[in-house]
Design a protein around this motif. Sequence first.
Motif, PDB file in Angstrom:
ATOM      1  N   VAL A 109       0.862  -1.179   0.000  1.00 25.47           N
ATOM      2  CA  VAL A 109       0.000   0.000   0.000  1.00 25.47           C
ATOM      3  C   VAL A 109       0.901   1.233   0.000  1.00 25.47           C
ATOM      4  O   VAL A 109       2.122   1.140   0.117  1.00 25.47           O
ATOM      5  N   GLY A 110       0.276   2.394  -0.138  1.00 24.75           N
ATOM      6  CA  GLY A 110       1.029   3.635  -0.086  1.00 24.75           C
ATOM      7  C   GLY A 110       1.498   3.957   1.318  1.00 24.75           C
ATOM      8  O   GLY A 110       1.044   3.355   2.304  1.00 24.75           O
ATOM      9  N   LEU A 156      11.484   3.595   1.888  1.00 26.70           N
ATOM     10  CA  LEU A 156      11.105   3.350   3.273  1.00 26.70           C
ATOM     11  C   LEU A 156       9.988   2.307   3.292  1.00 26.70           C
ATOM     12  O   LEU A 156       9.054   2.380   2.499  1.00 26.70           O
ATOM     13  N   VAL A 157      10.106   1.311   4.182  1.00 25.49           N
ATOM     14  CA  VAL A 157       9.108   0.245   4.275  1.00 25.49           C
ATOM     15  C   VAL A 157       8.755   0.010   5.742  1.00 25.49           C
ATOM     16  O   VAL A 157       9.637  -0.017   6.599  1.00 25.49           O
ATOM     17  N   THR A 183       2.429  -4.063   3.799  1.00 26.30           N
ATOM     18  CA  THR A 183       3.703  -3.547   3.302  1.00 26.30           C
ATOM     19  C   THR A 183       3.558  -2.111   2.784  1.00 26.30           C
ATOM     20  O   THR A 183       3.594  -1.866   1.577  1.00 26.30           O
ATOM     21  N   PRO A 184       3.408  -1.131   3.670  1.00 27.69           N
ATOM     22  CA  PRO A 184       3.439   0.260   3.216  1.00 27.69           C
ATOM     23  C   PRO A 184       4.843   0.623   2.714  1.00 27.69           C
ATOM     24  O   PRO A 184       5.839   0.366   3.397  1.00 27.69           O
ATOM     25  N   GLN A 278       6.516   8.199   6.653  1.00 29.80           N
ATOM     26  CA  GLN A 278       5.207   7.554   6.462  1.00 29.80           C
ATOM     27  C   GLN A 278       4.313   7.801   7.670  1.00 29.80           C
ATOM     28  O   GLN A 278       4.787   8.077   8.768  1.00 29.80           O
ATOM     29  N   ARG A 279       2.998   7.620   7.453  1.00 28.09           N
ATOM     30  CA  ARG A 279       2.045   7.670   8.556  1.00 28.09           C
ATOM     31  C   ARG A 279       0.876   6.740   8.237  1.00 28.09           C
ATOM     32  O   ARG A 279       0.231   6.900   7.201  1.00 28.09           O
ATOM     33  N   GLN A 280       0.647   5.765   9.082  1.00 33.57           N
ATOM     34  CA  GLN A 280      -0.471   4.850   8.892  1.00 33.57           C
ATOM     35  C   GLN A 280      -1.364   4.831  10.116  1.00 33.57           C
ATOM     36  O   GLN A 280      -0.874   4.778  11.250  1.00 33.57           O
TER      37      GLN A 280
END
Length: 285
Positions: A109-110, A156-157, A183-184, A278-280
């Motif tokens: 995913v993003g 970045l993962v 897996t962002p 990233q931010r989830q």
Amino acid sequence: MKLLRVGPVGAERPALLDQDGTLRDLSGLVADVNGELLADDSALSRVRDAAASGELPALDAEGQRIGSPVGRIGKIVGIGLNYHCHAAEVGAEAPAEPIVFMKAPDTVVGPDDNVLIPRGSVKTDWEAELGVVIGATARYLSSAEEALSHVAGYTLVNDVTERAFQNERGGTWDKGKNCETFTPIGPWLVTADEVADPQALGVKLWVNGELKQDGTTASQIFPVGEVVRYLSHFMTLHPGDVIVTGTPAGVAAGQPEPKPFLRAGDVVEVEIEGLGRQRQEFKSA
């Protein structure tokens, strides 16, 4: 260059983030950011020249969804227990050879998309990791130096993992690594020429604003070049393949009881020096 893909899921368009932070549209120049582009030196040169000339049209970044910076990923190869500090925190010996597992491309995913906690999960965990994107077909490479020449760039993962599925449901890591949205990747693919030393990058992760991981790729047991060389003797690495190179200490599984595994509503933020953030938000599946 910082290459990325923006737009709705399944309809992302190629873009570039220039040095002043302006988002530039690449769709008039290349079809996508994928293995085909990364293997084509002439196409990458055209992108660089266009970026330097200032002729690329600007994209309005307001409200733009960022997708994975690499489209049509062929395979994702994970490396387990690749930091001395992480092996120690989970009570494992440093491996003599890289531990290898696979993640399915449909888990991608993003970088800011929601992540789904699987039904029945009680041990969903975070893992901030350096992602390595292959740019040239790699088979039976002879040295780490040669291997690095096959790297297109870095990203970045968050290698999200369900620990009970991984360790308590039959002994195969794949069960804990391949849940949907696990897996962002992104926000950007930073080309290898702009990363002076992949073994000198700070890696940080926060959960609900609390710093949980604060490490450096200098602590990897098997550096990037060695990982790529090693893998090339067991599988062919193709342009656009992604290698996820392990996580430093600070995962939930390594913390004292009660371990703070993720729950619906938790927010995870991940940052690697020079590669973005990233931010989830985690949701129930």
